[in-house]
Design a protein around this motif. Structure first.
Motif, PDB file in Angstrom:
ATOM      1  N   ARG A 198       0.831  -1.219   0.000  1.00  0.00           N
ATOM      2  CA  ARG A 198       0.000   0.000   0.000  1.00  0.00           C
ATOM      3  C   ARG A 198       0.860   1.262   0.000  1.00  0.00           C
ATOM      4  NH1 ARG A 198      -4.825   0.391   2.584  1.00  0.00           N
ATOM      5  NH2 ARG A 198      -4.850   2.418   1.569  1.00  0.00           N
ATOM      6  N   ILE A 199       1.964   1.219   0.740  1.00  0.00           N
ATOM      7  CA  ILE A 199       2.878   2.361   0.776  1.00  0.00           C
ATOM      8  C   ILE A 199       3.361   2.675  -0.630  1.00  0.00           C
ATOM      9  CG2 ILE A 199       5.174   3.133   1.500  1.00  0.00           C
ATOM     10  CD1 ILE A 199       4.753   1.419   4.060  1.00  0.00           C
ATOM     11  N   GLN A 200       3.662   1.632  -1.379  1.00  0.00           N
ATOM     12  CA  GLN A 200       4.208   1.826  -2.718  1.00  0.00           C
ATOM     13  C   GLN A 200       3.172   2.400  -3.680  1.00  0.00           C
ATOM     14  OE1 GLN A 200       7.933  -1.086  -3.103  1.00  0.00           O
ATOM     15  NE2 GLN A 200       6.025  -2.209  -2.885  1.00  0.00           N
ATOM     16  N   GLU A 201       1.910   2.393  -3.290  1.00  0.00           N
ATOM     17  CA  GLU A 201       0.863   3.086  -4.050  1.00  0.00           C
ATOM     18  C   GLU A 201       0.721   4.531  -3.580  1.00  0.00           C
ATOM     19  OE1 GLU A 201      -2.633   0.764  -3.280  1.00  0.00           O
ATOM     20  OE2 GLU A 201      -1.825  -1.023  -4.258  1.00  0.00           O
ATOM     21  N   ILE A 202       0.869   4.742  -2.278  1.00  0.00           N
ATOM     22  CA  ILE A 202       0.628   6.055  -1.664  1.00  0.00           C
ATOM     23  C   ILE A 202       1.801   7.008  -1.846  1.00  0.00           C
ATOM     24  CG2 ILE A 202       0.282   7.220   0.562  1.00  0.00           C
ATOM     25  CD1 ILE A 202      -1.289   4.653   1.425  1.00  0.00           C
ATOM     26  N   ALA A 203       3.002   6.559  -1.565  1.00  0.00           N
ATOM     27  CA  ALA A 203       4.178   7.441  -1.567  1.00  0.00           C
ATOM     28  C   ALA A 203       4.390   8.151  -2.903  1.00  0.00           C
ATOM     29  CB  ALA A 203       5.425   6.661  -1.151  1.00  0.00           C
ATOM     30  N   PRO A 204       4.296   7.451  -4.041  1.00  0.00           N
ATOM     31  CA  PRO A 204       4.477   8.177  -5.303  1.00  0.00           C
ATOM     32  C   PRO A 204       3.445   9.290  -5.508  1.00  0.00           C
ATOM     33  CG  PRO A 204       4.676   5.827  -5.674  1.00  0.00           C
ATOM     34  CD  PRO A 204       4.182   6.006  -4.265  1.00  0.00           C
ATOM     35  N   GLN A 205       2.213   9.069  -5.046  1.00  0.00           N
ATOM     36  CA  GLN A 205       1.184  10.098  -5.180  1.00  0.00           C
ATOM     37  C   GLN A 205       1.551  11.349  -4.380  1.00  0.00           C
ATOM     38  OE1 GLN A 205      -2.493   8.253  -3.972  1.00  0.00           O
ATOM     39  NE2 GLN A 205      -2.543   6.876  -5.730  1.00  0.00           N
ATOM     40  N   VAL A 206       2.044  11.144  -3.168  1.00  0.00           N
ATOM     41  CA  VAL A 206       2.436  12.272  -2.315  1.00  0.00           C
ATOM     42  C   VAL A 206       3.576  13.051  -2.965  1.00  0.00           C
ATOM     43  CG1 VAL A 206       3.428  12.917  -0.070  1.00  0.00           C
ATOM     44  CG2 VAL A 206       1.650  11.147  -0.201  1.00  0.00           C
ATOM     45  N   LEU A 207       4.592  12.330  -3.413  1.00  0.00           N
ATOM     46  CA  LEU A 207       5.750  12.996  -4.013  1.00  0.00           C
ATOM     47  C   LEU A 207       5.387  13.661  -5.337  1.00  0.00           C
ATOM     48  CD1 LEU A 207       8.476  10.351  -3.175  1.00  0.00           C
ATOM     49  CD2 LEU A 207       8.048  12.532  -2.024  1.00  0.00           C
ATOM     50  N   ASN A 208       4.593  12.980  -6.156  1.00  0.00           N
ATOM     51  CA  ASN A 208       4.188  13.578  -7.435  1.00  0.00           C
ATOM     52  C   ASN A 208       3.374  14.847  -7.235  1.00  0.00           C
ATOM     53  OD1 ASN A 208       5.501  11.773  -9.135  1.00  0.00           O
ATOM     54  ND2 ASN A 208       3.781  10.351  -9.140  1.00  0.00           N
ATOM     55  N   ALA A 209       2.535  14.873  -6.201  1.00  0.00           N
ATOM     56  CA  ALA A 209       1.752  16.085  -5.923  1.00  0.00           C
ATOM     57  C   ALA A 209       2.681  17.248  -5.564  1.00  0.00           C
ATOM     58  CB  ALA A 209       0.755  15.828  -4.791  1.00  0.00           C
ATOM     59  N   ARG A 210       3.718  16.980  -4.799  1.00  0.00           N
ATOM     60  CA  ARG A 210       4.666  18.009  -4.402  1.00  0.00           C
ATOM     61  C   ARG A 210       5.511  18.465  -5.597  1.00  0.00           C
ATOM     62  NH1 ARG A 210       4.994  22.079  -1.545  1.00  0.00           N
ATOM     63  NH2 ARG A 210       3.519  20.968  -0.259  1.00  0.00           N
ATOM     64  N   LEU A 211       5.749  17.563  -6.548  1.00  0.00           N
ATOM     65  CA  LEU A 211       6.618  17.850  -7.697  1.00  0.00           C
ATOM     66  C   LEU A 211       5.857  18.248  -8.961  1.00  0.00           C
ATOM     67  CD1 LEU A 211       8.997  14.841  -7.087  1.00  0.00           C
ATOM     68  CD2 LEU A 211       9.650  17.259  -6.919  1.00  0.00           C
ATOM     69  N   LYS A 212       4.563  18.459  -8.851  1.00  0.00           N
ATOM     70  CA  LYS A 212       3.742  18.678 -10.052  1.00  0.00           C
ATOM     71  C   LYS A 212       4.134  19.909 -10.869  1.00  0.00           C
ATOM     72  CE  LYS A 212       0.076  20.977  -7.512  1.00  0.00           C
ATOM     73  NZ  LYS A 212      -1.098  20.687  -6.738  1.00  0.00           N
ATOM     74  N   LYS A 213       4.777  20.887 -10.256  1.00  0.00           N
ATOM     75  CA  LYS A 213       5.169  22.096 -10.988  1.00  0.00           C
ATOM     76  C   LYS A 213       6.539  21.955 -11.653  1.00  0.00           C
ATOM     77  CE  LYS A 213       2.465  25.104  -8.017  1.00  0.00           C
ATOM     78  NZ  LYS A 213       2.509  26.169  -7.007  1.00  0.00           N
ATOM     79  N   PHE A 214       7.185  20.818 -11.451  1.00  0.00           N
ATOM     80  CA  PHE A 214       8.510  20.588 -12.018  1.00  0.00           C
ATOM     81  C   PHE A 214       8.391  19.918 -13.380  1.00  0.00           C
ATOM     82  CE2 PHE A 214       9.448  21.218  -7.665  1.00  0.00           C
ATOM     83  CZ  PHE A 214      10.803  21.486  -7.521  1.00  0.00           C
ATOM     84  N   THR A 215       9.183  20.384 -14.322  1.00  0.00           N
ATOM     85  CA  THR A 215       9.288  19.675 -15.599  1.00  0.00           C
ATOM     86  C   THR A 215      10.191  18.466 -15.375  1.00  0.00           C
ATOM     87  OG1 THR A 215      11.284  20.834 -16.316  1.00  0.00           O
ATOM     88  CG2 THR A 215       9.147  21.877 -16.870  1.00  0.00           C
ATOM     89  N   LYS A 216      10.231  17.576 -16.338  1.00  0.00           N
ATOM     90  CA  LYS A 216      11.118  16.404 -16.255  1.00  0.00           C
ATOM     91  C   LYS A 216      12.567  16.861 -16.109  1.00  0.00           C
ATOM     92  CE  LYS A 216      12.429  11.975 -17.473  1.00  0.00           C
ATOM     93  NZ  LYS A 216      13.544  11.784 -16.558  1.00  0.00           N
ATOM     94  N   VAL A 217      12.961  17.847 -16.888  1.00  0.00           N
ATOM     95  CA  VAL A 217      14.335  18.359 -16.824  1.00  0.00           C
ATOM     96  C   VAL A 217      14.623  18.952 -15.445  1.00  0.00           C
ATOM     97  CG1 VAL A 217      15.911  20.105 -17.765  1.00  0.00           C
ATOM     98  CG2 VAL A 217      14.502  18.736 -19.308  1.00  0.00           C
ATOM     99  N   GLU A 218      13.693  19.714 -14.897  1.00  0.00           N
ATOM    100  CA  GLU A 218      13.878  20.300 -13.568  1.00  0.00           C
ATOM    101  C   GLU A 218      13.961  19.221 -12.500  1.00  0.00           C
ATOM    102  OE1 GLU A 218      11.638  24.623 -14.037  1.00  0.00           O
ATOM    103  OE2 GLU A 218      10.446  22.838 -13.583  1.00  0.00           O
ATOM    104  N   PHE A 219      13.107  18.222 -12.618  1.00  0.00           N
ATOM    105  CA  PHE A 219      13.132  17.113 -11.655  1.00  0.00           C
ATOM    106  C   PHE A 219      14.476  16.386 -11.711  1.00  0.00           C
ATOM    107  CE2 PHE A 219      12.506  12.520 -10.958  1.00  0.00           C
ATOM    108  CZ  PHE A 219      12.235  12.551  -9.597  1.00  0.00           C
ATOM    109  N   ASP A 220      14.929  16.075 -12.908  1.00  0.00           N
ATOM    110  CA  ASP A 220      16.221  15.393 -13.063  1.00  0.00           C
ATOM    111  C   ASP A 220      17.358  16.244 -12.492  1.00  0.00           C
ATOM    112  OD1 ASP A 220      14.949  13.253 -14.266  1.00  0.00           O
ATOM    113  OD2 ASP A 220      15.492  13.857 -16.313  1.00  0.00           O
TER     114      ASP A 220
END
Length: 145
Positions: A111-133
């Protein structure tokens, strides 16, 4: 190259302060998302470390999380009381305690492996792929990896 001087240093503008603030934000959001599983973000790291074989003993987990063994013991006690993991002595070296997830622990880890990516993706939603990398690259550089 020096990026700070006695004259220019302002605590709230420092890298350390900003990194700590970012950590606090992520921890609070992750803890809130994990509340229904009755675990914290620190518990999450323990469960996922066991799932992926990153660390399998209290000592290894203490080093990974950079916390003292007393705190690690208390966290493991809580997880064991919730029937999420079990402890056993090594047959090769009785001083070594091995940790293993229970079936309930494996379910929670899934369940964690379903939840954690959602939390992190929500925090990173304003980042482009290049910015994230670039962020990941710079953080690895900062910590010396």
């Amino acid at each position: 190259m020096d990026h700070y001087s006695k004259e220019s240093f302002m605590l709230t503008q420092s890298v350390g302060f900003t990194l700590n603030t970012a950590r606090n934000v992520i921890t609070a959001e992750m803890d809130a998302a994990l509340r229904d599983l009755d675990i914290s973000s620190q518990h999450m790291v323990i469960l996922l470390s066991l799932t992926h074989g990153v660390a399998t003993t209290p000592f290894e987990l203490s080093k990974l999380l950079d916390i003292d063994t007393g705190l690690m013991t208390r966290m493991l006690d809580k997880l064991e009381a919730k029937s999420l993991l079990g402890r056993s002595r090594s047959v090769d070296d009785r001083r070594v305690v091995n940790l293993a997830l229970t079936s309930k622990g494996e379910e929670v880890a899934a369940r964690i492996q379903e939840i954690a990516p959602q939390v992190l993706n929500a925090r990173l939603k304003k980042f482009t792929k290049v910015e994230f990398d670039e962020l990941c690259h710079l953080l690895r550089k900062f910590v010396g990896d």
